[in-house]
Design a protein around this motif. Structure first.
Motif, PDB file in Angstrom:
ATOM      1  N   HIS A   1       2.717  13.591 -20.630  1.00 22.70           N
ATOM      2  CA  HIS A   1       2.568  13.730 -19.179  1.00 22.70           C
ATOM      3  C   HIS A   1       3.599  12.888 -18.418  1.00 22.70           C
ATOM      4  N   TRP A   2       3.890  13.323 -17.185  1.00 24.16           N
ATOM      5  CA  TRP A   2       4.826  12.591 -16.330  1.00 24.16           C
ATOM      6  C   TRP A   2       4.389  11.134 -16.121  1.00 24.16           C
ATOM      7  N   ASN A   3       3.072  10.892 -16.168  1.00 23.98           N
ATOM      8  CA  ASN A   3       2.585   9.533 -15.924  1.00 23.98           C
ATOM      9  C   ASN A   3       2.709   8.623 -17.153  1.00 23.98           C
ATOM     10  N   ARG A   4       3.121   9.224 -18.288  1.00 24.12           N
ATOM     11  CA  ARG A   4       3.341   8.471 -19.528  1.00 24.12           C
ATOM     12  C   ARG A   4       2.062   7.819 -20.067  1.00 24.12           C
ATOM     13  N   LYS A   5       0.908   8.289 -19.600  1.00 26.85           N
ATOM     14  CA  LYS A   5      -0.354   7.721 -20.059  1.00 26.85           C
ATOM     15  C   LYS A   5      -1.217   8.720 -20.820  1.00 26.85           C
TER      16      LYS A   5
ATOM     17  N   PHE B   1       8.912   2.780 -27.568  1.00 32.78           N
ATOM     18  CA  PHE B   1       9.177   3.553 -26.364  1.00 32.78           C
ATOM     19  C   PHE B   1       8.725   2.755 -25.137  1.00 32.78           C
ATOM     20  N   ASP B   2       9.430   2.949 -24.054  1.00 31.90           N
ATOM     21  CA  ASP B   2       9.120   2.221 -22.821  1.00 31.90           C
ATOM     22  C   ASP B   2       8.100   3.003 -22.002  1.00 31.90           C
ATOM     23  N   ASP B   3       6.910   3.201 -22.556  1.00 37.78           N
ATOM     24  CA  ASP B   3       5.846   3.851 -21.825  1.00 37.78           C
ATOM     25  C   ASP B   3       4.491   3.370 -22.343  1.00 37.78           C
ATOM     26  N   THR B   4       3.460   3.669 -21.607  1.00 40.65           N
ATOM     27  CA  THR B   4       2.116   3.195 -21.949  1.00 40.65           C
ATOM     28  C   THR B   4       1.544   3.930 -23.143  1.00 40.65           C
ATOM     29  N   LEU B   5       1.796   5.230 -23.238  1.00 44.03           N
ATOM     30  CA  LEU B   5       1.167   6.053 -24.270  1.00 44.03           C
ATOM     31  C   LEU B   5       1.669   5.731 -25.678  1.00 44.03           C
ATOM     32  N   ILE B   6       2.982   5.696 -25.869  1.00 46.69           N
ATOM     33  CA  ILE B   6       3.536   5.464 -27.201  1.00 46.69           C
ATOM     34  C   ILE B   6       3.743   3.977 -27.448  1.00 46.69           C
ATOM     35  N   ASN B   7       4.483   3.333 -26.566  1.00 42.02           N
ATOM     36  CA  ASN B   7       4.766   1.904 -26.689  1.00 42.02           C
ATOM     37  C   ASN B   7       5.372   1.612 -28.071  1.00 42.02           C
ATOM     38  N   LYS B   8       4.808   0.698 -28.815  1.00 40.87           N
ATOM     39  CA  LYS B   8       5.301   0.373 -30.158  1.00 40.87           C
ATOM     40  C   LYS B   8       4.310   0.865 -31.207  1.00 40.87           C
TER      41      LYS B   8
END
Length: 329
Positions: free
Chosen positions: A221-225, A165-172
């Motif tokens: 969250h909207w911030n993806r963190k 995923f292109d976000d900080t929380l999930i990523n790879k």
């Protein structure tokens, strides 16, 4: 060769029941899981409809894969089946009668844990019939865009999932689970379904996910963190563990235990069905075996058509084009 798999079929000792809400309908659902005879497999019944018509938990009954796996026939439909089927699979139940008074399995807490704990309250009962399994002998693959799934030979049932995923929380995230090695409850049963908070809001606006809340969905969250859920994550990699849980539940629709290693990259319900259809269309890549009392196995092969049990157990595979049906005794 000996396999680490119990050769006997199992059902529940007694009926268990629960009540919850449907994730998408928001309606209250009463559900009961009951013992069932040998070779009947997993069947859904609608207690709110007349008659005693059932719906087999088979891949050939899948009528929808958007947001959840939906099964259906001419009489009725049942959606969001994957978590319940994963719990049944993880607990080692081969035959069960599932009754519900709505068209959706209750979401509970968004994981398979409530169903698994429910099954634990009664335990399972060994039946005097041996398991029939699908043993993969050659790798079968399915690709859809950048999504890729495969199953390769392995004398057990192992699932490896990978997401990006292109976000900080999930990523790879990547996770492997061996179903026959135990640990279902501890490793994947508690992993909950998830979504971005704006996606949940969009679903609500379109009359979907009406039963969704922070009690049954991980809201990113909207911030993806971070997540909006006050209790946070149950595992650091809860997202991929839930994807593996979904895959286990969907693959239960093959209708019998699998001996193979499934690898899924960016898989979802639609791709899970795609892999099952690819398996069905590749009879040269698998064999149907009966698990013996000593853990060994023997291929049924051309003898399958002579037994009603074998035909019923592997029925989903023989709905593919150009593959003869073995369902007639």
């Amino acid at each position: 060769m000996s396999l680490a798999i119990d050769p006997f079929q199992y059902t529940l000792r007694q009926t268990v029941s629960c009540c919850g809400v449907g994730l998408h309908s928001g309606r209250t659902v009463n559900l009961a899981i009951k013992p069932a005879p040998v070779n009947s497999g997993i069947r859904f019944y609608r207690s709110d409809l007349p008659g005693d018509v059932f719906l087999n938990a088979h891949m050939d009954k899948v009528v929808g894969t958007q947001l959840a796996t939906t099964l259906g026939n001419e009489q009725f439909r049942v959606s969001t089946t994957e978590h319940l089927l994963a719990a049944i699979q993880g607990f080692g139940i081969d035959n069960a009668r599932i009754e519900l008074d709505s068209d959706e399995v209750p979401i509970m807490d968004g994981s398979a844990e409530p169903f698994y704990k429910l099954l634990k309250t009664t335990g399972k009962s060994r039946q005097e019939a041996l398991k029939t399994a699908l043993r993969i002998t050659r790798t079968v693959s399915y690709t859809e865009g950048d999504k890729h799934l495969s199953i390769e030979p392995y004398d057990g049932f192992k699932v490896t999932g990978e997401i990006c995923f292109d976000d900080t929380l999930i990523n790879k995230q990547k996770y492997t689970f061996d179903l026959l090695g135990g640990g279902f409850e501890e490793e994947i049963a508690r992993a909950r379904t998830f979504g971005y908070v704006e996606q949940v809001e969009e679903l609500w606006a379109n009359g979907l996910a009406l039963g969704g809340s922070l009690a049954n969905v991980i809201a990113i969250h909207w911030n993806r963190k971070s997540v909006l859920n006050e209790d946070g994550l149950r595992y650091d990699d809860e997202f991929i563990r839930h994807k593996v849980l979904d895959l286990v539940g969907d693959l239960a629709l093959l209708g019998c235990p699998i001996l193979g290693h499934v690898k899924a990259y960016k898989g979802g319900h639609a791709q899970h069905l795609g892999l099952m259809k690819a398996i069905a269309a590749s009879p040269e890549s698998w064999e149907v075996v009966e698990i013996k009392r000593n853990g060994a196995y023997a291929a049924i092969g051309e003898m399958a058509h002579k037994t009603r049990r074998a035909g019923q157990s592997i029925l989903p595979f023989f709905t593919a084009p150009n593959i003869p049906s073995l369902s007639a005794a």
